[in-house]
Scaffold this motif. Structure first.
Motif, PDB file in Angstrom:
ATOM      1  N   ALA A 179       0.803  -1.221   0.000  1.00  0.00           N
ATOM      2  CA  ALA A 179       0.000   0.000   0.000  1.00  0.00           C
ATOM      3  C   ALA A 179       0.837   1.273   0.000  1.00  0.00           C
ATOM      4  O   ALA A 179       0.296   2.375  -0.112  1.00  0.00           O
ATOM      5  N   GLU A 180       2.136   1.143   0.085  1.00  0.00           N
ATOM      6  CA  GLU A 180       2.982   2.318   0.198  1.00  0.00           C
ATOM      7  C   GLU A 180       2.991   3.163  -1.073  1.00  0.00           C
ATOM      8  O   GLU A 180       3.211   4.375  -1.021  1.00  0.00           O
ATOM      9  N   SER A 181       2.751   2.535  -2.234  1.00  0.00           N
ATOM     10  CA  SER A 181       2.769   3.285  -3.485  1.00  0.00           C
ATOM     11  C   SER A 181       1.847   2.614  -4.498  1.00  0.00           C
ATOM     12  O   SER A 181       1.767   1.383  -4.551  1.00  0.00           O
ATOM     13  N   PRO A 182       1.164   3.408  -5.342  1.00  0.00           N
ATOM     14  CA  PRO A 182       0.359   2.822  -6.413  1.00  0.00           C
ATOM     15  C   PRO A 182       1.209   2.382  -7.605  1.00  0.00           C
ATOM     16  O   PRO A 182       0.700   1.703  -8.507  1.00  0.00           O
ATOM     17  N   GLN A 183       2.491   2.766  -7.622  1.00  0.00           N
ATOM     18  CA  GLN A 183       3.348   2.412  -8.755  1.00  0.00           C
ATOM     19  C   GLN A 183       3.631   0.909  -8.769  1.00  0.00           C
ATOM     20  O   GLN A 183       3.598   0.242  -7.741  1.00  0.00           O
ATOM     21  N   ASP A 184       3.919   0.396  -9.969  1.00  0.00           N
ATOM     22  CA  ASP A 184       4.425  -0.970 -10.057  1.00  0.00           C
ATOM     23  C   ASP A 184       5.765  -1.048  -9.334  1.00  0.00           C
ATOM     24  O   ASP A 184       6.532  -0.081  -9.322  1.00  0.00           O
ATOM     25  N   TYR A 185       6.042  -2.221  -8.770  1.00  0.00           N
ATOM     26  CA  TYR A 185       7.307  -2.419  -8.066  1.00  0.00           C
ATOM     27  C   TYR A 185       8.265  -3.236  -8.934  1.00  0.00           C
ATOM     28  O   TYR A 185       7.844  -4.055  -9.750  1.00  0.00           O
ATOM     29  N   ILE A 186       9.533  -3.003  -8.715  1.00  0.00           N
ATOM     30  CA  ILE A 186      10.556  -3.879  -9.260  1.00  0.00           C
ATOM     31  C   ILE A 186      11.504  -4.208  -8.117  1.00  0.00           C
ATOM     32  O   ILE A 186      11.805  -3.355  -7.272  1.00  0.00           O
ATOM     33  N   THR A 187      11.928  -5.462  -8.046  1.00  0.00           N
ATOM     34  CA  THR A 187      12.791  -5.885  -6.961  1.00  0.00           C
ATOM     35  C   THR A 187      13.870  -6.799  -7.507  1.00  0.00           C
ATOM     36  O   THR A 187      13.834  -7.201  -8.673  1.00  0.00           O
ATOM     37  N   TYR A 188      14.851  -7.105  -6.683  1.00  0.00           N
ATOM     38  CA  TYR A 188      15.920  -8.013  -7.100  1.00  0.00           C
ATOM     39  C   TYR A 188      16.005  -9.202  -6.145  1.00  0.00           C
ATOM     40  O   TYR A 188      17.058  -9.780  -5.950  1.00  0.00           O
ATOM     41  N   CYS A 189      14.842  -9.540  -5.562  1.00  0.00           N
ATOM     42  CA  CYS A 189      14.712 -10.707  -4.692  1.00  0.00           C
ATOM     43  C   CYS A 189      13.526 -11.536  -5.172  1.00  0.00           C
ATOM     44  O   CYS A 189      12.409 -11.024  -5.276  1.00  0.00           O
ATOM     45  N   ALA A 190      13.778 -12.809  -5.473  1.00  0.00           N
ATOM     46  CA  ALA A 190      12.712 -13.677  -5.985  1.00  0.00           C
ATOM     47  C   ALA A 190      11.609 -13.870  -4.962  1.00  0.00           C
ATOM     48  O   ALA A 190      10.426 -13.951  -5.312  1.00  0.00           O
ATOM     49  N   MET A 191      11.963 -13.948  -3.686  1.00  0.00           N
ATOM     50  CA  MET A 191      10.939 -14.157  -2.662  1.00  0.00           C
ATOM     51  C   MET A 191      10.059 -12.922  -2.506  1.00  0.00           C
ATOM     52  O   MET A 191       8.838 -13.031  -2.386  1.00  0.00           O
ATOM     53  N   CYS A 192      10.669 -11.734  -2.511  1.00  0.00           N
ATOM     54  CA  CYS A 192       9.866 -10.504  -2.428  1.00  0.00           C
ATOM     55  C   CYS A 192       8.869 -10.445  -3.576  1.00  0.00           C
ATOM     56  O   CYS A 192       7.688 -10.120  -3.378  1.00  0.00           O
ATOM     57  N   GLN A 193       9.343 -10.739  -4.774  1.00  0.00           N
ATOM     58  CA  GLN A 193       8.449 -10.713  -5.932  1.00  0.00           C
ATOM     59  C   GLN A 193       7.302 -11.699  -5.747  1.00  0.00           C
ATOM     60  O   GLN A 193       6.135 -11.357  -5.970  1.00  0.00           O
ATOM     61  N   ASP A 194       7.610 -12.911  -5.345  1.00  0.00           N
ATOM     62  CA  ASP A 194       6.574 -13.938  -5.182  1.00  0.00           C
ATOM     63  C   ASP A 194       5.512 -13.510  -4.177  1.00  0.00           C
ATOM     64  O   ASP A 194       4.313 -13.690  -4.397  1.00  0.00           O
ATOM     65  N   PHE A 195       5.941 -12.952  -3.060  1.00  0.00           N
ATOM     66  CA  PHE A 195       4.987 -12.560  -2.020  1.00  0.00           C
ATOM     67  C   PHE A 195       4.088 -11.413  -2.475  1.00  0.00           C
ATOM     68  O   PHE A 195       2.893 -11.390  -2.168  1.00  0.00           O
ATOM     69  N   PHE A 196       4.642 -10.437  -3.192  1.00  0.00           N
ATOM     70  CA  PHE A 196       3.834  -9.304  -3.639  1.00  0.00           C
ATOM     71  C   PHE A 196       2.875  -9.712  -4.755  1.00  0.00           C
ATOM     72  O   PHE A 196       1.700  -9.339  -4.743  1.00  0.00           O
ATOM     73  N   VAL A 197       3.366 -10.477  -5.727  1.00  0.00           N
ATOM     74  CA  VAL A 197       2.525 -10.904  -6.843  1.00  0.00           C
ATOM     75  C   VAL A 197       1.366 -11.757  -6.336  1.00  0.00           C
ATOM     76  O   VAL A 197       0.227 -11.648  -6.810  1.00  0.00           O
ATOM     77  N   ARG A 198       1.643 -12.594  -5.360  1.00  0.00           N
ATOM     78  CA  ARG A 198       0.597 -13.454  -4.794  1.00  0.00           C
ATOM     79  C   ARG A 198      -0.558 -12.635  -4.218  1.00  0.00           C
ATOM     80  O   ARG A 198      -1.695 -13.090  -4.168  1.00  0.00           O
ATOM     81  N   ARG A 199      -0.257 -11.413  -3.809  1.00  0.00           N
ATOM     82  CA  ARG A 199      -1.275 -10.536  -3.219  1.00  0.00           C
ATOM     83  C   ARG A 199      -1.796  -9.504  -4.220  1.00  0.00           C
ATOM     84  O   ARG A 199      -2.444  -8.541  -3.838  1.00  0.00           O
ATOM     85  N   GLY A 200      -1.482  -9.693  -5.490  1.00  0.00           N
ATOM     86  CA  GLY A 200      -2.054  -8.854  -6.532  1.00  0.00           C
ATOM     87  C   GLY A 200      -1.277  -7.600  -6.862  1.00  0.00           C
ATOM     88  O   GLY A 200      -1.752  -6.769  -7.648  1.00  0.00           O
TER      89      GLY A 200
END
Length: 272
Positions: A240-261
């Motif tokens: 909820a911190e930003s409406p922008q799309d996120y980009i990360t360099y951690c596979a786990m971070c990506q998985d957790f965020f994508v799983r929540r939409g």
């Protein structure tokens, strides 16, 4: 980073877990999956220690980490190919396994010792080369447990040697970088990531909590297993911190965020 009394709650929780394990008060179910995942990743069906192909010596070894290998094995293959092209004259090997951080976070010092001993033994067989690491948690774990080792971030290598092979995008919308909390003090890695994105044509908007103040995705300390309500709140506040799309360099971070939409891409999604 934000505590007015400079209390490190991560260290407090970790010490408490170690005490609970020693005194027999830690429910085995809290970390069971993570520890079974660790055992699998360091077992015969996944673990690999490979010398540099067609080279007399292995000067570098690529350590992608178990999560990137599980989520995006095609990127591990691509990145290994890039490293062989960029650094091939020096010899680049490959090591697939888990660094051991799930055992560390679970307070299981016995399993930490086992994982560390196996890792050091396998690295010695390769001639103790420099590690090129893709996973932020692995980078943090090795930095803390083996300060004598030579470590490079995969993103620093791409930034130095991969500029000519980067694609160019016409990205007009803003995107925000989510820095994995395990690299909060690695300013060189953070700068390399942003440099790569700018070279590819991305326009960045910094999150309020970034770099050394970055928030956890809910993976840290295997929170998502040990305390799911807190983990869910942690993930949602970050999303909820930003409406922008996120980009990360951690596979786990990506998985957790994508799983929540939350629209979140890995840096390797842009590179490849």
């Amino acid at each position: 980073e934000v505590c007015p009394m400079d209390v490190d709650m991560g260290a407090v929780c970790k010490n408490a877990r170690e005490s609970m394990v020693i005194n027999g008060h830690m429910p085995p179910s809290a970390h069971d999956f993570a520890l079974r995942d660790l055992a699998f990743s360091n077992g015969d069906q996944f673990a690999v220690s490979m010398q540099a192909p067609d080279r007399p010596q292995t000067q570098y070894v690529f350590f992608p980490g178990c999560q990137l290998s599980g989520s995006s094995p095609e990127y591990v293959d691509e990145a290994f190919g890039f490293l062989q092209g960029a650094l091939g004259k020096d010899g680049v090997g490959l090591m697939l396994r888990c660094c051991g951080v799930p055992a560390d976070w679970a307070g299981r010092e016995d399993l930490v010792g086992q994982a560390d001993a196996e890792f050091i033994s396998e690295l010695a067989k390769l001639g103790n080369p420099t590690l090129i690491i893709a996973c932020s948690s692995c980078f943090q774990y090795f930095s803390e447990h083996f300060p004598e080792l030579k470590l490079l971030s995969l993103w620093e290598v791409y930034d130095e040697f991969g500029s000519d092979m980067l694609p160019k995008y016409d990205v007009t919308e803003l995107i925000s970088v989510h820095d994995p909390c395990s690299t909060r003090y690695e300013s060189g890695i953070q700068e390399s990531v942003r440099s790569l994105l700018i070279k590819m044509g991305c326009t960045l908007e910094e999150l309020e909590y970034s770099r050394e103040r970055s928030k956890c995705c809910s993976y840290g300390g295997v929170m998502w297993l040990a305390n799911r309500p807190v983990a869910e709140k942690m993930a949602q506040t970050r999303i909820a911190e930003s409406p922008q799309d996120y980009i990360t360099y951690c596979a786990m971070c990506q998985d957790f965020f994508v799983r929540r939409g939350k629209e979140t891409r890995h840096l390797l999604d842009y590179i490849y």
